[in-house]
Design a protein around this motif. Sequence first.
Motif, PDB file in Angstrom:
ATOM      1  N   LEU A  70       0.817  -1.217   0.000  1.00  0.00           N
ATOM      2  CA  LEU A  70       0.000   0.000   0.000  1.00  0.00           C
ATOM      3  C   LEU A  70       0.852   1.268   0.000  1.00  0.00           C
ATOM      4  CD1 LEU A  70      -2.660  -1.150   2.611  1.00  0.00           C
ATOM      5  CD2 LEU A  70      -3.056  -0.751   0.165  1.00  0.00           C
ATOM      6  N   GLY A  71       2.167   1.107   0.162  1.00  0.00           N
ATOM      7  CA  GLY A  71       3.057   2.261   0.171  1.00  0.00           C
ATOM      8  C   GLY A  71       3.161   2.959   1.517  1.00  0.00           C
ATOM      9  N   VAL A  72       2.745   2.296   2.595  1.00  0.00           N
ATOM     10  CA  VAL A  72       2.752   2.902   3.924  1.00  0.00           C
ATOM     11  C   VAL A  72       4.095   2.711   4.617  1.00  0.00           C
ATOM     12  CG1 VAL A  72       1.583   2.954   6.169  1.00  0.00           C
ATOM     13  CG2 VAL A  72       0.271   2.489   4.097  1.00  0.00           C
ATOM     14  N   VAL A  73       4.719   1.559   4.402  1.00  0.00           N
ATOM     15  CA  VAL A  73       6.023   1.262   4.998  1.00  0.00           C
ATOM     16  C   VAL A  73       6.964   0.743   3.931  1.00  0.00           C
ATOM     17  CG1 VAL A  73       5.001   0.683   7.254  1.00  0.00           C
ATOM     18  CG2 VAL A  73       5.522  -1.152   5.631  1.00  0.00           C
ATOM     19  N   GLY A  74       8.235   0.744   4.273  1.00  0.00           N
ATOM     20  CA  GLY A  74       9.259   0.158   3.430  1.00  0.00           C
ATOM     21  C   GLY A  74      10.221  -0.617   4.305  1.00  0.00           C
ATOM     22  N   ARG A  75      11.143  -1.294   3.663  1.00  0.00           N
ATOM     23  CA  ARG A  75      12.168  -2.035   4.389  1.00  0.00           C
ATOM     24  C   ARG A  75      13.523  -1.433   4.038  1.00  0.00           C
ATOM     25  NH1 ARG A  75       8.385  -6.274   3.218  1.00  0.00           N
ATOM     26  NH2 ARG A  75       7.921  -7.509   5.071  1.00  0.00           N
ATOM     27  N   ALA A  76      14.352  -1.294   5.057  1.00  0.00           N
ATOM     28  CA  ALA A  76      15.685  -0.737   4.858  1.00  0.00           C
ATOM     29  C   ALA A  76      16.670  -1.588   5.654  1.00  0.00           C
ATOM     30  CB  ALA A  76      15.722   0.710   5.356  1.00  0.00           C
ATOM     31  N   PRO A  77      17.935  -1.585   5.255  1.00  0.00           N
ATOM     32  CA  PRO A  77      18.927  -2.308   6.053  1.00  0.00           C
ATOM     33  C   PRO A  77      18.982  -1.733   7.465  1.00  0.00           C
ATOM     34  CG  PRO A  77      19.852  -1.623   3.949  1.00  0.00           C
ATOM     35  CD  PRO A  77      18.514  -0.961   4.073  1.00  0.00           C
ATOM     36  N   ASP A  78      19.126  -2.610   8.447  1.00  0.00           N
ATOM     37  CA  ASP A  78      19.223  -2.181   9.843  1.00  0.00           C
ATOM     38  C   ASP A  78      20.676  -1.833  10.132  1.00  0.00           C
ATOM     39  OD1 ASP A  78      19.268  -1.900  12.622  1.00  0.00           O
ATOM     40  OD2 ASP A  78      17.696  -3.403  12.891  1.00  0.00           O
ATOM     41  N   PRO A  79      20.969  -0.578  10.486  1.00  0.00           N
ATOM     42  CA  PRO A  79      22.361  -0.191  10.729  1.00  0.00           C
ATOM     43  C   PRO A  79      22.994  -0.937  11.908  1.00  0.00           C
ATOM     44  CG  PRO A  79      20.868   1.635  11.228  1.00  0.00           C
ATOM     45  CD  PRO A  79      20.043   0.535  10.655  1.00  0.00           C
ATOM     46  N   ALA A  80      22.174  -1.433  12.823  1.00  0.00           N
ATOM     47  CA  ALA A  80      22.697  -2.163  13.977  1.00  0.00           C
ATOM     48  C   ALA A  80      23.032  -3.609  13.631  1.00  0.00           C
ATOM     49  CB  ALA A  80      21.688  -2.127  15.128  1.00  0.00           C
ATOM     50  N   ASP A  81      22.441  -4.133  12.541  1.00  0.00           N
ATOM     51  CA  ASP A  81      22.654  -5.524  12.144  1.00  0.00           C
ATOM     52  C   ASP A  81      22.495  -5.601  10.634  1.00  0.00           C
ATOM     53  OD1 ASP A  81      22.610  -8.240  11.606  1.00  0.00           O
ATOM     54  OD2 ASP A  81      21.116  -8.731  13.135  1.00  0.00           O
ATOM     55  N   GLY A  82      23.612  -5.716   9.944  1.00  0.00           N
ATOM     56  CA  GLY A  82      23.609  -5.711   8.487  1.00  0.00           C
ATOM     57  C   GLY A  82      22.764  -6.792   7.855  1.00  0.00           C
ATOM     58  N   ARG A  83      22.487  -7.870   8.587  1.00  0.00           N
ATOM     59  CA  ARG A  83      21.678  -8.961   8.032  1.00  0.00           C
ATOM     60  C   ARG A  83      20.186  -8.716   8.216  1.00  0.00           C
ATOM     61  NH1 ARG A  83      23.421 -13.338  11.767  1.00  0.00           N
ATOM     62  NH2 ARG A  83      23.520 -11.515  13.085  1.00  0.00           N
ATOM     63  N   ALA A  84      19.838  -7.826   9.118  1.00  0.00           N
ATOM     64  CA  ALA A  84      18.435  -7.612   9.470  1.00  0.00           C
ATOM     65  C   ALA A  84      17.831  -6.458   8.669  1.00  0.00           C
ATOM     66  CB  ALA A  84      18.314  -7.317  10.959  1.00  0.00           C
ATOM     67  N   LYS A  85      16.505  -6.422   8.670  1.00  0.00           N
ATOM     68  CA  LYS A  85      15.765  -5.343   8.005  1.00  0.00           C
ATOM     69  C   LYS A  85      15.079  -4.488   9.058  1.00  0.00           C
ATOM     70  CE  LYS A  85      16.453  -6.367   3.702  1.00  0.00           C
ATOM     71  NZ  LYS A  85      17.303  -5.524   2.902  1.00  0.00           N
ATOM     72  N   ARG A  86      14.951  -3.222   8.724  1.00  0.00           N
ATOM     73  CA  ARG A  86      14.258  -2.263   9.569  1.00  0.00           C
ATOM     74  C   ARG A  86      13.002  -1.829   8.817  1.00  0.00           C
ATOM     75  NH1 ARG A  86      15.689  -0.116  14.028  1.00  0.00           N
ATOM     76  NH2 ARG A  86      14.888   1.883  14.698  1.00  0.00           N
ATOM     77  N   ILE A  87      11.892  -1.805   9.521  1.00  0.00           N
ATOM     78  CA  ILE A  87      10.639  -1.360   8.921  1.00  0.00           C
ATOM     79  C   ILE A  87      10.552   0.148   9.144  1.00  0.00           C
ATOM     80  CG2 ILE A  87       8.138  -1.674   8.859  1.00  0.00           C
ATOM     81  CD1 ILE A  87       9.907  -4.209   8.257  1.00  0.00           C
ATOM     82  N   VAL A  88      10.394   0.901   8.071  1.00  0.00           N
ATOM     83  CA  VAL A  88      10.377   2.361   8.146  1.00  0.00           C
ATOM     84  C   VAL A  88       9.121   2.907   7.489  1.00  0.00           C
ATOM     85  CG1 VAL A  88      12.899   2.580   8.201  1.00  0.00           C
ATOM     86  CG2 VAL A  88      11.723   2.560   6.011  1.00  0.00           C
ATOM     87  N   LEU A  89       8.700   4.061   7.957  1.00  0.00           N
ATOM     88  CA  LEU A  89       7.539   4.722   7.374  1.00  0.00           C
ATOM     89  C   LEU A  89       7.945   5.436   6.081  1.00  0.00           C
ATOM     90  CD1 LEU A  89       6.042   6.291  10.624  1.00  0.00           C
ATOM     91  CD2 LEU A  89       5.127   4.337   9.341  1.00  0.00           C
ATOM     92  N   THR A  90       7.099   5.332   5.081  1.00  0.00           N
ATOM     93  CA  THR A  90       7.282   6.086   3.844  1.00  0.00           C
ATOM     94  C   THR A  90       6.714   7.488   4.068  1.00  0.00           C
ATOM     95  OG1 THR A  90       5.123   5.417   3.054  1.00  0.00           O
ATOM     96  CG2 THR A  90       6.998   3.979   2.457  1.00  0.00           C
ATOM     97  N   GLU A  91       6.714   8.281   3.035  1.00  0.00           N
ATOM     98  CA  GLU A  91       6.099   9.610   3.134  1.00  0.00           C
ATOM     99  C   GLU A  91       4.617   9.485   3.520  1.00  0.00           C
ATOM    100  OE1 GLU A  91       5.391  13.260   0.106  1.00  0.00           O
ATOM    101  OE2 GLU A  91       7.416  12.407   0.118  1.00  0.00           O
ATOM    102  N   LEU A  92       3.926   8.545   2.891  1.00  0.00           N
ATOM    103  CA  LEU A  92       2.527   8.286   3.239  1.00  0.00           C
ATOM    104  C   LEU A  92       2.425   7.807   4.690  1.00  0.00           C
ATOM    105  CD1 LEU A  92      -0.483   7.919   2.596  1.00  0.00           C
ATOM    106  CD2 LEU A  92       0.106   5.667   1.605  1.00  0.00           C
ATOM    107  N   GLY A  93       3.327   6.943   5.108  1.00  0.00           N
ATOM    108  CA  GLY A  93       3.337   6.452   6.478  1.00  0.00           C
ATOM    109  C   GLY A  93       3.577   7.554   7.492  1.00  0.00           C
ATOM    110  N   LEU A  94       4.406   8.523   7.130  1.00  0.00           N
ATOM    111  CA  LEU A  94       4.643   9.660   8.031  1.00  0.00           C
ATOM    112  C   LEU A  94       3.400  10.541   8.150  1.00  0.00           C
ATOM    113  CD1 LEU A  94       8.295  10.542   6.994  1.00  0.00           C
ATOM    114  CD2 LEU A  94       7.542   9.602   9.202  1.00  0.00           C
ATOM    115  N   ARG A  95       2.676  10.696   7.043  1.00  0.00           N
ATOM    116  CA  ARG A  95       1.405  11.444   7.113  1.00  0.00           C
ATOM    117  C   ARG A  95       0.409  10.701   7.993  1.00  0.00           C
ATOM    118  NH1 ARG A  95       2.287  12.092   1.490  1.00  0.00           N
ATOM    119  NH2 ARG A  95       0.547  10.690   1.021  1.00  0.00           N
ATOM    120  N   ASP A  96       0.387   9.380   7.853  1.00  0.00           N
ATOM    121  CA  ASP A  96      -0.470   8.539   8.689  1.00  0.00           C
ATOM    122  C   ASP A  96      -0.096   8.712  10.168  1.00  0.00           C
ATOM    123  OD1 ASP A  96      -2.091   5.609   8.760  1.00  0.00           O
ATOM    124  OD2 ASP A  96      -0.565   5.835  10.290  1.00  0.00           O
TER     125      ASP A  96
END
Length: 149
Positions: A85-111
């Motif tokens: 739906l474009g609400v979140v995205g996945r980005a590399p987790d800076p604390a663990d290169g193997r893990a993913k971090r769930i982040v808000l997109t622009e739409l998610g930030l408006r939400d």
Amino acid sequence: MVKPLDDNDLASIDHIGLALWRAAHDWRHRMRAELAARGYPWHQSAAGEVLAHLGPSGISQAVLTERMGLSKQAVQQLVDQLEALGVVGRAPDPADGRAKRIVLTELGLRDFAERNRVKRLIEQQYRDKLGPEAFAALESALAKLGAGS
């Protein structure tokens, strides 16, 4: 043989836990309905529950899974729905290169900003209904209960 319920049994069903559940259910219903009315319909689905655990800085998928108390697969599916739906995205987790971090997109930030507005609106409705003293007492009591023993 099953014993039929008598009036005493029915009276024991109503308790503080049930009152707390009803109040929480009312809160969630108001939040979901208001956000859907404001153009954020995913709050009417289970995927919307993910957003209650996600702020502007994002969260690791492992921590999200732990906080939600669901299986890794279930959280993965909910995040996939929000990502589609474009609400979140996945980005590399800076604390663990193997893990993913769930982040808000622009739409998610408006939400996120809209959720804060709706939370303040519902709190004001509750404050108006209870009065400022009773509302403050409720906040204090819930903080004590939430702090554990």
